[in-house]
Scaffold this motif. Structure first.
Motif, PDB file in Angstrom:
ATOM      1  N   LEU A   1      24.371  36.983 -31.430  1.00  0.00           N
ATOM      2  CA  LEU A   1      23.034  37.573 -31.303  1.00  0.00           C
ATOM      3  C   LEU A   1      22.105  36.744 -30.423  1.00  0.00           C
ATOM      4  N   PRO A   2      21.915  35.454 -30.707  1.00  0.00           N
ATOM      5  CA  PRO A   2      21.028  34.669 -29.823  1.00  0.00           C
ATOM      6  C   PRO A   2      21.586  34.511 -28.415  1.00  0.00           C
ATOM      7  N   ARG A   3      22.908  34.500 -28.270  1.00  0.00           N
ATOM      8  CA  ARG A   3      23.495  34.377 -26.942  1.00  0.00           C
ATOM      9  C   ARG A   3      23.154  35.591 -26.082  1.00  0.00           C
ATOM     10  N   GLN A   4      23.283  36.788 -26.652  1.00  0.00           N
ATOM     11  CA  GLN A   4      22.958  37.999 -25.901  1.00  0.00           C
ATOM     12  C   GLN A   4      21.459  38.083 -25.610  1.00  0.00           C
ATOM     13  N   MET A   5      20.622  37.613 -26.539  1.00  0.00           N
ATOM     14  CA  MET A   5      19.174  37.612 -26.313  1.00  0.00           C
ATOM     15  C   MET A   5      18.832  36.701 -25.143  1.00  0.00           C
TER      16      MET A   5
END
Length: 281
Positions: A193-197
Motif C-alpha cells: 500500500l505505501p509503495r504504490q502511494m
C-alpha cells in the motif's frame, strides 16, 4: 513431493515450475496446472494462494505478453486473466491466443475484473473468454467456477470460511482459513500500500499520469480484495479523476488516499496481535 520453491511475483512461468500441487493433503498431477495473469502483485498472490488451497499447481505472470510466452512454452488446463494490465491487456491477449495454432489455443480462460468496470459476460464470451469472475474473488465463487472444469477435484476441496467483519477475519477468509497464508498476505499488504502511494506521488510530480493511474488502479484493486473501504473509495476517486484528466481536486484526492493508507497502517500492531493470537490458538 511438494512443489518446487515459488518464483518471485511477476517472474516468467515459461521457465518451468512445479510438477505437482500439494495442499491440505490434496495432490494433483502437472496436467492440472493453472496460469494466473494479473499486474497487481497482491491480487496475483492472493489468487495463487486461493487456488493452491484447493490443491492446484499454479504459475503466475504479470501481463498478457508474459502470458503468451508461458502459454507457448507449457500446457495449461485453465487461465485466470485480469482484463486491465499494462504492456498487454486481457482482451488483446485472448485475441492473440485464440488466433494461434498452439496447444493452448482452446484452453479455458476466465476473465478477472472489478464489478465497477461494467464488463458484460456475453461480450467477454464473444471475445473468447469462457467465463468471468469479479474482484474481490470469494472462495465459494472461485470454487464454483473451478468445479465447472474440475468437478472431481473440487468435490475433495474445502469450501470457504463464513464471512466475518474486520481486516484480520477478511484476510483469513481470503486465505480459506489458513493462518499462515493470511499472515503472509497481511505482511505484503502492509508493504504494498505505501509503495504504490509513493509511486503515485512520484508519477504525478514528474507528469507521468499514466503511471499514476496504473498505481491508483492497483491500490483500488488491493483495497477491494481486502475490504479496505476507505482506501478503496479514495483510490476510486483518484482513478476517476486521472481517467477524466481532471486536475482540479487531484491533490485533495491524493491527500485523502494517503491519509486512508496511513490510518490503516496505524492499525498494524492491533492486526498483528490478532494474527498472533490466531496462530497460537
Amino acid at each position: 513431493m511438494r512443489p518446487g520453491p515459488a518464483r518471485p511475483p511477476g517472474s516468467s512461468a515459461a521457465a518451468g515450475y512445479a510438477n505437482t500441487a500439494h495442499t491440505k493433503g490434496l495432490m494433483y498431477p502437472q496436467a492440472l496446472r493453472i496460469l494466473v495473469v494479473d499486474d497487481n502483485p497482491l491480487n496475483r498472490d492472493l489468487v495463487r494462494l486461493q487456488l493452491e488451497e484447493f490443491g492446484f499447481a499454479v504459475e503466475t505472470v504479470c501481463n498478457g505478453e508474459e502470458a503468451l510466452l508461458a502459454l507457448t512454452a507449457s500446457p495449461y488446463k485453465l487461465v485466470l486473466m485480469d482484463l486491465h494490465m499494462p504492456v498487454l491487456g486481457g482482451r488483446e491477449t485472448i485475441r492473440r491466443l485464440r488466433a494461434t495454432d498452439g496447444a493452448n489455443r482452446d484452453v479455458p480462460v476466465i476473465a478477472l475484473t472489478a464489478q465497477t468496470c461494467g464488463s458484460d459476460r456475453e461480450t467477454l464470451k464473444v471475445e473468447g473468454f469462457n467465463g468471468v469472475l469479479y474482484k474481490p474473488l470469494e472462495m465459494d465463487e472461485l470454487a464454483q467456477t473451478l468445479a465447472v472444469f474440475y468437478p472431481e477435484a473440487m468435490s475433495a476441496a474445502n469450501q470457504a470460511a463464513a464471512a466475518q467483519p474486520g481486516t484480520w477475519p477478511c484476510l483469513l477468509r481470503r486465505a480459506n482459513g489458513s493462518v499462515a497464508l493470511a499472515q503472509l498476505l497481511l505482511t505484503r499488504l502492509m508493504e504494498e500500500l505505501p509503495r504504490q502511494m509513493a509511486l503515485i506521488m512520484q508519477a504525478l510530480d514528474s507528469g507521468q499520469r499514466e503511471k499514476a493511474l496504473e498505481s491508483a488502479h492497483k491500490l483500488h484493486g488491493s483495497a477491494a480484495y481486502f475490504d479496505l473501504n476507505d482506501i478503496k473509495a479514495a483510490a476510486d476517486t483518484l482513478e476517476r479523476l486521472l481517467i477524466a484528466q481532471v486536475k482540479i481536486g487531484e491533490q485533495a484526492a491524493c491527500n485523502r488516499l494517503a491519509a486512508a493508507i496511513d490510518a490503516f497502517l496505524l492499525q498494524r500492531d492491533a492486526i498483528m496481535a490478532e494474527a498472533a493470537l490466531a496462530s497460537a490458538s
